[in-house]
Design a protein around this motif. Sequence first.
Motif, PDB file in Angstrom:
ATOM      1  N   ILE A 179       0.818  -1.207   0.000  1.00 32.60           N
ATOM      2  CA  ILE A 179       0.000   0.000   0.000  1.00 32.60           C
ATOM      3  C   ILE A 179       0.862   1.272   0.000  1.00 32.60           C
ATOM      4  O   ILE A 179       0.398   2.349  -0.380  1.00 32.60           O
ATOM      5  N   PRO A 197      -3.941   5.315   2.974  1.00 31.08           N
ATOM      6  CA  PRO A 197      -4.185   6.363   1.980  1.00 31.08           C
ATOM      7  C   PRO A 197      -4.925   7.544   2.606  1.00 31.08           C
ATOM      8  O   PRO A 197      -5.646   7.376   3.593  1.00 31.08           O
ATOM      9  N   SER A 352      -3.937  -5.302   2.365  1.00 29.63           N
ATOM     10  CA  SER A 352      -4.945  -4.260   2.622  1.00 29.63           C
ATOM     11  C   SER A 352      -4.537  -3.489   3.868  1.00 29.63           C
ATOM     12  O   SER A 352      -4.106  -4.085   4.858  1.00 29.63           O
ATOM     13  N   CYS A 353      -4.682  -2.184   3.828  1.00 26.12           N
ATOM     14  CA  CYS A 353      -4.285  -1.405   5.014  1.00 26.12           C
ATOM     15  C   CYS A 353      -5.351  -1.469   6.094  1.00 26.12           C
ATOM     16  O   CYS A 353      -5.121  -1.058   7.223  1.00 26.12           O
ATOM     17  N   TRP A 355      -8.199   0.142   6.339  1.00 26.85           N
ATOM     18  CA  TRP A 355      -8.851   1.413   6.667  1.00 26.85           C
ATOM     19  C   TRP A 355     -10.352   1.375   6.386  1.00 26.85           C
ATOM     20  O   TRP A 355     -11.138   1.933   7.135  1.00 26.85           O
ATOM     21  N   CYS A 356     -10.762   0.756   5.258  1.00 28.89           N
ATOM     22  CA  CYS A 356     -12.198   0.770   4.957  1.00 28.89           C
ATOM     23  C   CYS A 356     -12.766  -0.653   4.912  1.00 28.89           C
ATOM     24  O   CYS A 356     -12.099  -1.592   4.486  1.00 28.89           O
ATOM     25  N   CYS A 359     -12.919  -3.445   1.772  1.00 29.42           N
ATOM     26  CA  CYS A 359     -11.625  -4.047   1.438  1.00 29.42           C
ATOM     27  C   CYS A 359     -11.121  -4.909   2.589  1.00 29.42           C
ATOM     28  O   CYS A 359     -10.724  -6.058   2.398  1.00 29.42           O
ATOM     29  N   ARG A 360     -11.189  -4.377   3.812  1.00 28.14           N
ATOM     30  CA  ARG A 360     -10.654  -5.099   4.981  1.00 28.14           C
ATOM     31  C   ARG A 360     -11.366  -6.432   5.173  1.00 28.14           C
ATOM     32  O   ARG A 360     -10.743  -7.446   5.455  1.00 28.14           O
ATOM     33  N   THR A 398     -14.518   1.948  -2.518  1.00 26.60           N
ATOM     34  CA  THR A 398     -13.580   1.866  -1.397  1.00 26.60           C
ATOM     35  C   THR A 398     -12.744   3.146  -1.337  1.00 26.60           C
ATOM     36  O   THR A 398     -12.793   3.975  -2.254  1.00 26.60           O
ATOM     37  N   PHE A 399     -11.967   3.265  -0.269  1.00 26.58           N
ATOM     38  CA  PHE A 399     -11.264   4.514  -0.006  1.00 26.58           C
ATOM     39  C   PHE A 399     -10.108   4.753  -0.991  1.00 26.58           C
ATOM     40  O   PHE A 399      -9.752   5.880  -1.274  1.00 26.58           O
ATOM     41  N   CYS A 400      -9.504   3.694  -1.485  1.00 18.30           N
ATOM     42  CA  CYS A 400      -8.430   3.875  -2.478  1.00 18.30           C
ATOM     43  C   CYS A 400      -8.560   2.804  -3.552  1.00 18.30           C
ATOM     44  O   CYS A 400      -9.459   1.960  -3.502  1.00 18.30           O
ATOM     45  N   HIS A 402      -6.801   0.232  -4.155  1.00 19.62           N
ATOM     46  CA  HIS A 402      -6.253  -1.105  -3.873  1.00 19.62           C
ATOM     47  C   HIS A 402      -7.300  -2.190  -4.130  1.00 19.62           C
ATOM     48  O   HIS A 402      -7.031  -3.170  -4.821  1.00 19.62           O
ATOM     49  N   ALA A 403      -8.494  -2.004  -3.556  1.00 17.33           N
ATOM     50  CA  ALA A 403      -9.514  -3.055  -3.665  1.00 17.33           C
ATOM     51  C   ALA A 403      -9.984  -3.255  -5.113  1.00 17.33           C
ATOM     52  O   ALA A 403     -10.049  -4.405  -5.578  1.00 17.33           O
TER      53      ALA A 403
HETATM   54  S1  SF4 Z   1      -9.281   0.092  -0.246  1.00 18.98           S
HETATM   55 FE1  SF4 Z   1      -7.380   1.166   0.228  1.00 18.98          FE
HETATM   56  S2  SF4 Z   1      -7.908   2.389   2.035  1.00 18.98           S
HETATM   57 FE2  SF4 Z   1      -9.489   0.818   1.888  1.00 18.98          FE
HETATM   58  S3  SF4 Z   1      -8.701  -0.814   3.241  1.00 18.98           S
HETATM   59 FE3  SF4 Z   1      -8.100  -1.259   1.099  1.00 18.98          FE
HETATM   60  S4  SF4 Z   1      -6.022  -0.472   1.010  1.00 18.98           S
HETATM   61 FE4  SF4 Z   1      -6.974   0.486   2.777  1.00 18.98          FE
END
Ligand code: SF4
Length: 447
Positions: A179, A197, A352-353, A355-356, A359-360, A398-400, A402-403
Motif C-alpha cells: 500500500i 491512503p 490491505s491497510c 482502513w475501509c 476491502c478489509r 472503497t477509499f483507495c 487497492h480493492a
Molecule cells: S481500499 Fe485502500 S484504504 Fe481501503 S482498506 Fe483497502 S487499502 Fe486500505
Amino acid sequence: MIKTILRLAETHPLTWRLRDDHQPVWLDEYQNKNGYVGARKALSMEQDDVVTLVKNSGLKGRGGAGFSTGLKWSLMPKDSDMNIRYLLCNADEMEPGTYKDRLLMEQLPHLLVEGMLIAAFALKAYRGYIFLRGEYIEASTNLRRAIVEATEAGWLGKNILGNGFAFELIVHTGAGRYICGEETALINSLEGRRANPRSKPPFPASAGAWGKPTCVNNVETLCNVPAILEHGVDWYRSITAGKSNDAGTKLMGFSGRVKNPGLWELPFGITAREILEDFAGGMRDNLTLKAWQPGGASTDFLTRDHLDFQMDFENIEKAGSRLGTALAMAVDNNINMVSLTRNLEEFFARESCGWCTPCRDGLPWSVKLLRALENNKGQPGDIEILEELCRFLGPGKTFCAHAPGAVEPLQSAIKYFRPEFEAGISVEYFGNTRAIAGVQSNLFKMC
Ligand code: SF4
Ligand SMILES: Cc1cc2nc3c(=O)[nH]c(=O)nc-3n(C[C@H](O)[C@H](O)[C@H](O)COP(=O)(O)O)c2cc1C
C-alpha cells in the motif's frame, strides 16, 4: 526465434546506456554517453516552458494509471508564497511480477537523478525523496552513490550550473508494504505515519507531504524526461507515430513459464503476441498459454484471443484489462485458475491497510470462498457471492484503488474460466442446490 535488440539512443532512450556486463553506469561514463545534456538544456529554459514541453510530448505516468505527466506537473500551484514543494519518486515497486524500476535504479541511477533534477526544476521543488522498496538493497546503494557523485559534480546542491536553482535528493527506504505504493499512503509513510491512503481532495499537488504542494511520479516516468528534453517533442512522438496514440517507449516484459522471461524497452503499439513470441520465445516445455495478465497482479486476466491487441493504455483497456506496469505474466495450461486466484487474493488481503470495511473484510472473505472451491468444498452460491464481492469492491466503492485492483484478477478469472470454479462446488450440496443458493444470497443482501 528470439529477437536480439540493438539499443540506440534514438530508439531506446531508457536503456541504450546499459552495459553488457550489467554493472552500474557511474557518472563519468554517464556523462560520456550524453548524460545530463537534458538537464543542462532544462536549466537554460523557463520553468513553465519545461512543463509545457513535457505536456506536449504526450508522456504518461508509468506507475500504472497512465495520467499525463505534464498535466500533473501543471496542477502544482503557481503562487510564489508556496515556495516549499516536494518531488517524490515512487520506487515502491511491490506489484507481483514487476521489476522494471529496479533495473533502472540499479544500473542507471544517474538517469533517475537527472530526471528528478529536471522535474524538480520545472516544479520549483527544492527537495526530492526517492521512496524506495526496502528490499531493493542494491538500488539503494547505487542511488546513494550516484547522489554523492552528482552532488560533487554540481548537479545537485546549491546554485546548480550557476542558475540559482537548488535541489537536494534523499533516498528513503520503506518497510515493505504494497500500500506504500499508493501515492497518499506513500506520503503518510514518508512522514512517519501509518501507511493509510489519505482522502482526495485535497490532492497532493495542493497539500501533500507535510501539507505542502507535492508531486509523486514513478521511476520510469522520471527516467523518460531527460531524453525528451534532449531530443524534443517531435522525436518522442515519432517513436510510435502511426502505431499507437501513446508516445515513447515502455519497459515491457513477460514472466511465467516462457522460454526467455525478461523485460525489454519497446515502443507502445507492439502486440502482446510479438512480445511473447519474438522476445520471450513463446511457452516452454510444450505448454500452452491459457491466460495472461498484461501489467501486474492487479490487472484483469486476458486470454489467447487477446494476444493481438496492441500494448498501450487505450488498446489494453479495449481488450478488457489495464496496461498497468506492462510486465505481463503468462499462465499456462497446467495452472488451476482457482488456486492462482486464491494465491493472488491472499496477497491482496494481506496487503490491505484495513482502513475501509469493504476491502478489509471483503478480500479475506473472497480468500475463504476461493480456498473452499480450491479444496472442492465450495457451496452452491459461492461463485455468485464472489461476483457480488467484485462489484462491492469495484471502482468508487472503497477509499483507495487497492480493492478495485485486487478484484480485477478475480472477476476476469470467473468470467473466462467459470467451469474451473464450478468444479470446486462440493457434490454433497447437489440435490438441494437451489434452496441453499437462495438462503446465501439473502444472507448476503443483509450484510
Ligand atoms: S481500499 Fe485502500 S484504504 Fe481501503 S482498506 Fe483497502 S487499502 Fe486500505
Ligand atoms: C495499491 C496501489 C499500489 C501502487 N503501487 C505503485 C508503485 O509501486 N509504484 C508506482 O509508481 N505507482 C504505484 N501506484 C500508483 C501511484 O498511486 C501513483 O499513481 C503513481 O506513483 C503516480 O506516478 P506516475 O504518474 O508517474 O505514474 C499504486 C497505486 C495503488 C492504488
